[in-house]
Scaffold this motif. Structure first.
Motif, short mmCIF file in Angstrom:
data_model
loop_
_atom_site.label_atom_id
_atom_site.label_comp_id
_atom_site.label_asym_id
_atom_site.label_seq_id
_atom_site.Cartn_x
_atom_site.Cartn_y
_atom_site.Cartn_z
N ILE A 103 0.83 -1.21 0.00
CA ILE A 103 0.00 0.00 0.00
C ILE A 103 0.87 1.25 0.00
N SER A 104 1.98 1.22 0.73
CA SER A 104 2.83 2.41 0.86
C SER A 104 4.20 2.01 1.39
N ALA A 105 5.13 2.96 1.34
CA ALA A 105 6.45 2.73 1.92
C ALA A 105 6.36 2.53 3.42
N GLU A 106 5.42 3.19 4.06
CA GLU A 106 5.25 3.01 5.50
C GLU A 106 4.85 1.58 5.83
N GLU A 107 4.04 0.98 4.97
CA GLU A 107 3.67 -0.41 5.19
C GLU A 107 4.88 -1.32 5.01
N VAL A 108 5.74 -1.03 4.04
CA VAL A 108 6.97 -1.81 3.86
C VAL A 108 7.84 -1.71 5.11
N LYS A 109 7.94 -0.52 5.68
CA LYS A 109 8.72 -0.35 6.91
C LYS A 109 8.14 -1.21 8.03
N GLU A 333 15.66 -3.58 1.38
CA GLU A 333 15.95 -2.16 1.16
C GLU A 333 15.56 -1.76 -0.26
N GLU A 334 15.76 -2.66 -1.21
CA GLU A 334 15.36 -2.38 -2.60
C GLU A 334 13.84 -2.31 -2.72
N THR A 335 13.16 -3.17 -1.97
CA THR A 335 11.69 -3.11 -1.93
C THR A 335 11.23 -1.76 -1.39
N LEU A 336 11.83 -1.34 -0.30
CA LEU A 336 11.44 -0.07 0.32
C LEU A 336 11.68 1.10 -0.63
N LYS A 337 12.84 1.14 -1.27
CA LYS A 337 13.14 2.26 -2.17
C LYS A 337 12.20 2.27 -3.38
N THR A 338 11.88 1.09 -3.89
CA THR A 338 10.93 1.03 -5.01
C THR A 338 9.58 1.61 -4.59
#
Length: 358
Positions: A103-109, A333-338
């Motif tokens: 949904i968002s980078a925050e969710e990845v975190k 980290e690559e997932t987060l940056k994407t």
């Protein structure tokens, strides 16, 4: 290296590719599948050549996650429902391979925090970055020496496009990609993920300074069906991308430019090598190619033998799941940056193309 057992949530199309890749891997084995429909489970097992006598077939996701034979849970369910099951798998101490996007980078975190808390390995299921072709290009042309600031080999411009004819696969309104409640990013999340990842890979996962983007939405559902974006980097470097559902054919093109050469991957997401079959329907692996056009006007076509990039992803996943090295964390980290870039593209498009800083 220990073989890990994989459990598959749902009976979706993309899961068929995953099951085939697990079967062809050296270190993975499908041990369970789950669906809320028992009839669908039987048909799915038959279609994917799974022996019902050798796997568990569950009519709910919880039982699969709690199966002691399952080491890795593969989660290909819709975006808005994904986090719940990643969290449940993590609490059960299962490693997780999940489909993009989130949904968002925050969710990845939040997912990264779950992985750290429960000591599991996580990886998104972007297959092409595990292909031998990708590794060769990174080693030969994207290494630290060639990408030094003063080098003429440094990549300065990248264009990535992934455009498909979704209407050729049936009524698009029957496809969840046209349903913003399930897949809120539309073509940006489905196809744009790969183009963003291509740009980031070419720039060695350096984030851009700012992003500007525009989208076209379906008039009926308001789903994003076209997106074009520009990623601006320090010292004039630039990445551009498109991701569209309404082309007349499928095109997956990645081009990286330096002062000395142009590197072109004509089918970077899935190697098709001049095959007219829609890539999603392919069964056989095609040889992978890329070209290098140098500043003297010479073009060299590089060819690699056929291989299964999904099997390569599975083997990379299993290896890293059993590693104690923090180097394995580069995947997340690559997932987060994407996802950070995707969020910025979406935010810009919602502001009529206004630049968004990262």
């Amino acid at each position: 290296m220990k073989t890990l057992g994989w459990g598959i949530l749902g009976c979706g199309f993309i899961g068929k590719k995953q099951i085939k890749g697990i079967r062809e891997s050296k270190t993975g084995k499908v041990v369970a599948i789950a669906s809320r429909s028992k009839e669908k489970l039987k048909g799915y097992a038959k279609e994917t050549l799974l022996d019902e006598k050798e796997i568990e077939m569950y009519d709910n996701y919880e039982d699969l996650i709690n199966d002691s034979k399952v080491d890795v849970v593969y989660i290909p369910i819709p975006v808005t429902k994904k986090y719940e099951w990643i969290e449940k798998a993590a609490k059960a101490k299962k490693h997780v391979c999940f489909e993009k996007p989130m949904i968002s980078a925050e969710e990845v975190k939040a997912i990264i925090e779950l992985a750290d808390k429960h000591q599991i390995h996580i990886m998104d299921n972007t297959m092409w970055v595990h292909h031998e072709r990708t590794y060769e290009i990174q080693k030969k042309y994207l290494n630290e020496k060639m990408q030094a600031k003063e080098s003429n080999d440094r990549i300065r411009r990248i264009h990535a496009e992934f455009n498909v004819a979704l209407h050729f696969q049936g009524n698009p309104y029957d496809n969840i990609r046209y349903n913003p409640e399930l897949e809120p990013m539309g073509s940006l999340g489905d196809l744009g993920w790969y183009t963003i990842r291509g740009i980031l890979l070419g720039f060695n996962y350096e984030l851009p300074e700012k992003v500007s983007a525009m989208t076209v939405k379906d008039k009926k559902t308001k789903a994003i069906i076209q997106v074009a974006a520009t990623l601006l980097y320090a010292d004039g470097r630039m990445g551009t991308m498109t991701a569209n559902f309404n082309e007349f054919t499928c095109r997956m093109h990645l081009t990286m430019h330096s002062k000395n050469r142009i590197i072109t991957i004509p089918d970077f997401v899935i190697p098709i090598h001049e095959d007219n079959t829609i890539y999603l329907e392919q069964e056989k692996h095609k040889k992978a190619t890329y070209s290098v056009f140098d500043s003297n006007g010479n073009e060299t076509i590089k060819e690699l033998p056929p291989s299964d990039q999904t099997a390569a992803l599975v083997d990379d996943f299993v290896k890293d799941a059993q590693s104690e090295s923090n180097e394995r964390h580069h995947w997340r980290e690559e997932t987060l940056k994407t996802m950070q870039v995707m969020d910025a593209i979406y935010a810009s498009s919602e502001q009529d193309g206004k630049a968004v800083m990262l």
